[in-house]
Design a protein around this motif. Sequence first.
Motif, PDB file in Angstrom:
ATOM      1  N   GLN A 187       0.829  -1.199   0.000  1.00 40.32           N
ATOM      2  CA  GLN A 187       0.000   0.000   0.000  1.00 40.32           C
ATOM      3  C   GLN A 187       0.871   1.259   0.000  1.00 40.32           C
ATOM      4  O   GLN A 187       0.548   2.241  -0.635  1.00 40.32           O
ATOM      5  CB  GLN A 187      -0.895   0.000   1.239  1.00 40.32           C
ATOM      6  CG  GLN A 187      -1.955  -1.075   1.207  1.00 40.32           C
ATOM      7  CD  GLN A 187      -2.980  -0.820   0.129  1.00 40.32           C
ATOM      8  OE1 GLN A 187      -3.350   0.325  -0.106  1.00 40.32           O
ATOM      9  NE2 GLN A 187      -3.419  -1.857  -0.555  1.00 40.32           N
ATOM     10  N   GLN A 188       2.011   1.174   0.726  1.00 40.91           N
ATOM     11  CA  GLN A 188       2.821   2.365   0.920  1.00 40.91           C
ATOM     12  C   GLN A 188       3.415   2.909  -0.382  1.00 40.91           C
ATOM     13  O   GLN A 188       3.386   4.086  -0.627  1.00 40.91           O
ATOM     14  CB  GLN A 188       3.954   2.048   1.877  1.00 40.91           C
ATOM     15  CG  GLN A 188       3.635   2.447   3.287  1.00 40.91           C
ATOM     16  CD  GLN A 188       4.797   2.136   4.188  1.00 40.91           C
ATOM     17  OE1 GLN A 188       5.919   1.995   3.726  1.00 40.91           O
ATOM     18  NE2 GLN A 188       4.535   2.018   5.454  1.00 40.91           N
ATOM     19  N   HIS A 189       3.957   2.026  -1.155  1.00 43.88           N
ATOM     20  CA  HIS A 189       4.702   2.484  -2.327  1.00 43.88           C
ATOM     21  C   HIS A 189       3.902   2.313  -3.613  1.00 43.88           C
ATOM     22  O   HIS A 189       4.478   2.039  -4.650  1.00 43.88           O
ATOM     23  CB  HIS A 189       6.017   1.725  -2.440  1.00 43.88           C
ATOM     24  CG  HIS A 189       6.898   1.920  -1.273  1.00 43.88           C
ATOM     25  ND1 HIS A 189       7.482   3.124  -0.994  1.00 43.88           N
ATOM     26  CD2 HIS A 189       7.283   1.083  -0.298  1.00 43.88           C
ATOM     27  CE1 HIS A 189       8.192   3.007   0.111  1.00 43.88           C
ATOM     28  NE2 HIS A 189       8.089   1.775   0.555  1.00 43.88           N
ATOM     29  N   VAL A 191       2.162   4.259  -5.758  1.00 43.67           N
ATOM     30  CA  VAL A 191       2.346   5.104  -6.940  1.00 43.67           C
ATOM     31  C   VAL A 191       3.659   4.773  -7.628  1.00 43.67           C
ATOM     32  O   VAL A 191       3.715   4.491  -8.833  1.00 43.67           O
ATOM     33  CB  VAL A 191       2.315   6.589  -6.523  1.00 43.67           C
ATOM     34  CG1 VAL A 191       2.677   7.458  -7.698  1.00 43.67           C
ATOM     35  CG2 VAL A 191       0.966   6.951  -5.996  1.00 43.67           C
ATOM     36  N   ILE A 192       4.730   4.777  -6.834  1.00 47.87           N
ATOM     37  CA  ILE A 192       6.053   4.593  -7.434  1.00 47.87           C
ATOM     38  C   ILE A 192       6.183   3.184  -8.016  1.00 47.87           C
ATOM     39  O   ILE A 192       6.814   2.979  -9.052  1.00 47.87           O
ATOM     40  CB  ILE A 192       7.138   4.903  -6.401  1.00 47.87           C
ATOM     41  CG1 ILE A 192       8.502   4.853  -7.049  1.00 47.87           C
ATOM     42  CG2 ILE A 192       7.091   4.002  -5.223  1.00 47.87           C
ATOM     43  CD1 ILE A 192       9.561   5.408  -6.177  1.00 47.87           C
ATOM     44  N   ILE A 195       4.289   3.200 -11.410  1.00 44.46           N
ATOM     45  CA  ILE A 195       5.029   3.953 -12.432  1.00 44.46           C
ATOM     46  C   ILE A 195       6.252   3.168 -12.886  1.00 44.46           C
ATOM     47  O   ILE A 195       6.538   3.063 -14.084  1.00 44.46           O
ATOM     48  CB  ILE A 195       5.448   5.331 -11.878  1.00 44.46           C
ATOM     49  CG1 ILE A 195       4.222   6.186 -11.583  1.00 44.46           C
ATOM     50  CG2 ILE A 195       6.354   6.044 -12.856  1.00 44.46           C
ATOM     51  CD1 ILE A 195       3.524   6.690 -12.792  1.00 44.46           C
ATOM     52  N   MET A 198       5.468   0.471 -15.162  1.00 42.85           N
ATOM     53  CA  MET A 198       5.232   0.933 -16.527  1.00 42.85           C
ATOM     54  C   MET A 198       6.545   1.220 -17.241  1.00 42.85           C
ATOM     55  O   MET A 198       6.668   1.015 -18.444  1.00 42.85           O
ATOM     56  CB  MET A 198       4.387   2.216 -16.509  1.00 42.85           C
ATOM     57  CG  MET A 198       2.933   1.972 -16.265  1.00 42.85           C
ATOM     58  SD  MET A 198       2.130   3.444 -15.682  1.00 42.85           S
ATOM     59  CE  MET A 198       2.045   4.385 -17.174  1.00 42.85           C
ATOM     60  N   LEU A 199       7.540   1.716 -16.485  1.00 42.85           N
ATOM     61  CA  LEU A 199       8.770   2.183 -17.141  1.00 42.85           C
ATOM     62  C   LEU A 199       9.778   1.073 -17.398  1.00 42.85           C
ATOM     63  O   LEU A 199      10.546   1.151 -18.360  1.00 42.85           O
ATOM     64  CB  LEU A 199       9.429   3.274 -16.279  1.00 42.85           C
ATOM     65  CG  LEU A 199       8.746   4.623 -16.340  1.00 42.85           C
ATOM     66  CD1 LEU A 199       9.437   5.594 -15.427  1.00 42.85           C
ATOM     67  CD2 LEU A 199       8.765   5.165 -17.765  1.00 42.85           C
TER      68      LEU A 199
ATOM     69  N   THR B  81       6.009  11.759 -10.310  1.00 43.65           N
ATOM     70  CA  THR B  81       6.331  10.643  -9.426  1.00 43.65           C
ATOM     71  C   THR B  81       7.469  11.005  -8.481  1.00 43.65           C
ATOM     72  O   THR B  81       7.402  10.710  -7.284  1.00 43.65           O
ATOM     73  CB  THR B  81       6.736   9.423 -10.253  1.00 43.65           C
ATOM     74  OG1 THR B  81       5.832   9.290 -11.320  1.00 43.65           O
ATOM     75  CG2 THR B  81       6.720   8.184  -9.413  1.00 43.65           C
ATOM     76  N   HIS B  84       6.225  13.315  -5.833  1.00 45.30           N
ATOM     77  CA  HIS B  84       5.416  12.546  -4.890  1.00 45.30           C
ATOM     78  C   HIS B  84       6.300  11.772  -3.923  1.00 45.30           C
ATOM     79  O   HIS B  84       6.105  11.807  -2.699  1.00 45.30           O
ATOM     80  CB  HIS B  84       4.532  11.586  -5.690  1.00 45.30           C
ATOM     81  CG  HIS B  84       3.902  10.517  -4.883  1.00 45.30           C
ATOM     82  ND1 HIS B  84       2.762  10.721  -4.159  1.00 45.30           N
ATOM     83  CD2 HIS B  84       4.270   9.244  -4.665  1.00 45.30           C
ATOM     84  CE1 HIS B  84       2.446   9.614  -3.528  1.00 45.30           C
ATOM     85  NE2 HIS B  84       3.344   8.691  -3.820  1.00 45.30           N
ATOM     86  N   VAL B  85       7.312  11.089  -4.475  1.00 48.18           N
ATOM     87  CA  VAL B  85       8.169  10.255  -3.629  1.00 48.18           C
ATOM     88  C   VAL B  85       8.946  11.107  -2.640  1.00 48.18           C
ATOM     89  O   VAL B  85       9.055  10.774  -1.453  1.00 48.18           O
ATOM     90  CB  VAL B  85       9.123   9.431  -4.516  1.00 48.18           C
ATOM     91  CG1 VAL B  85      10.141   8.726  -3.659  1.00 48.18           C
ATOM     92  CG2 VAL B  85       8.351   8.441  -5.322  1.00 48.18           C
ATOM     93  N   LYS B  88       6.641  12.409   0.061  1.00 51.04           N
ATOM     94  CA  LYS B  88       6.244  11.309   0.925  1.00 51.04           C
ATOM     95  C   LYS B  88       7.373  10.942   1.879  1.00 51.04           C
ATOM     96  O   LYS B  88       7.152  10.741   3.082  1.00 51.04           O
ATOM     97  CB  LYS B  88       5.873  10.113   0.060  1.00 51.04           C
ATOM     98  CG  LYS B  88       5.046   9.119   0.795  1.00 51.04           C
ATOM     99  CD  LYS B  88       4.394   8.175  -0.176  1.00 51.04           C
ATOM    100  CE  LYS B  88       3.480   7.253   0.569  1.00 51.04           C
ATOM    101  NZ  LYS B  88       2.773   6.389  -0.349  1.00 51.04           N
TER     102      LYS B  88
END
Lengths: 339, 116
Positions: A187-189, A191-192, A195, A198-199, B81, B84-85, B88
């Motif tokens: 849950q914490q990470h 977004v990263i 992404i 995807m990369l 990103t 954001h990181v 955070k």
Amino acid sequence: MIDIVLLTLLVVIAIAIIRMKDLFAAVMLAGIYGLLSASFFVAMDAVDVAFTEAAVGAGISTLLMLVVITMTGSKEKPTRHKPFSALFVVIITGGLLIYGTLDMPYFGSADAPIHNHTSPRYIKDSMQEIGIPNIVTSVLASYRAFDTFGEVVVIFTAGIGVLTLLSVARSKENDDKIEAINDSMHQQHLVIRIISKMLIPFIFLFALYVQFHGDFGPGGGFQAGVIFASAIILYTMLFGLSTARKVINQTFVQIIAALGVLLYGSVGIVSLMNGGNFLDYNVLSSNPITGQHLGILLIEWGVGCTVASVMVVIFFNFAGRRAFQQHKKKLQDKESSAC
Amino acid sequence: MDIVITICSGFLLLVGSFLCISGGIGLLRFPDFYTRMHAVGVTDTLGAGMILVGLMILSTDLLVFAKLVMVLLLTLLIGPTTSHVLAKAAFHNGLLPKDSNNLSQAKEKENTSSIL
């Protein structure tokens, strides 16, 4: 103008690294130093070197140092004595080295020996002899193939050294625990992780492009290997070591590292068998140019395999040592609290 | 048609450059970490993005256009990103925004008054 700005920044950052007491900041500055050197190389039209510097200097080596800092603590030890004798030795050695360079031709002078017979030969004849547009690749992979072979062996030896010093026998049971921690961190990470998921395929694709396009543009085995490895390292950082070890089998990676060197050496042996010199690609095929193309493609492939897998092995072992240490510390804490 | 293209791309380039410069000034002048990062984020995403779009309109070659699109996609993915990181990580390590001091004090006062 841009040279002066970049060089000034390099000097400023180097002094800042020396003065910095906080090791974390020093590592970050070292990363910036790598990135600046990369841009400096681009400004000097050495794009091949800039690739490697950007990936290794700014990326992987910074990461390795960060991993080490999490193990050792991030404060420099206070020095009690003033190291004047060391300063004395350094000044004398530096003075001697500078004195040694006085015999060399002046930087950038047109009548230096290298500009009289070596460079013109490469620039004029490499297109007919090797038949690939990127002179850097033809020098590195064909004229100086034996030197490059030495470099690959050095990288391979570095990988073996790290394996010997740092490899930890890991036990099966604590893998499940780490996995549980990983799930809770999901849950914490979020977004990263999404992404980077995807990369990462595009990073792999770019690495392959650099690998196989090295004959025609900037690139080659070293650069491609480092980019490939940095994608895997990114995955390892975000998804945890045990997950990455499930995806990429470390034993397999070690075998690949050895196979790369073997492939390079075998190309040399094959050219010996066909009646040429060691690593003379002309005899690999009936047409010398085709032989050169084939030889360069094969040895670049070997270089790429070795570099990528050695980088991955080094990172895995550093991170594995860290996980091992943390696990041990946790056990000790439990014991002491039980007492 | 030509003049429309020139004006459009010029406008986009100007706005992009302005955003980049204002982001740089913001990085130097803003009071705390989060606001500074906000300024840098604007430079990264909107400023660079507008400059790239302006260049895209100008480009006549399909290859150049495709390369610019790729760079734009990359910056659009990576810029937000990283911001954001960073934010955070800072928040996770206990760095509070500068004015939140008053905020938390106000909250405490509310709590104590409600208790009283």
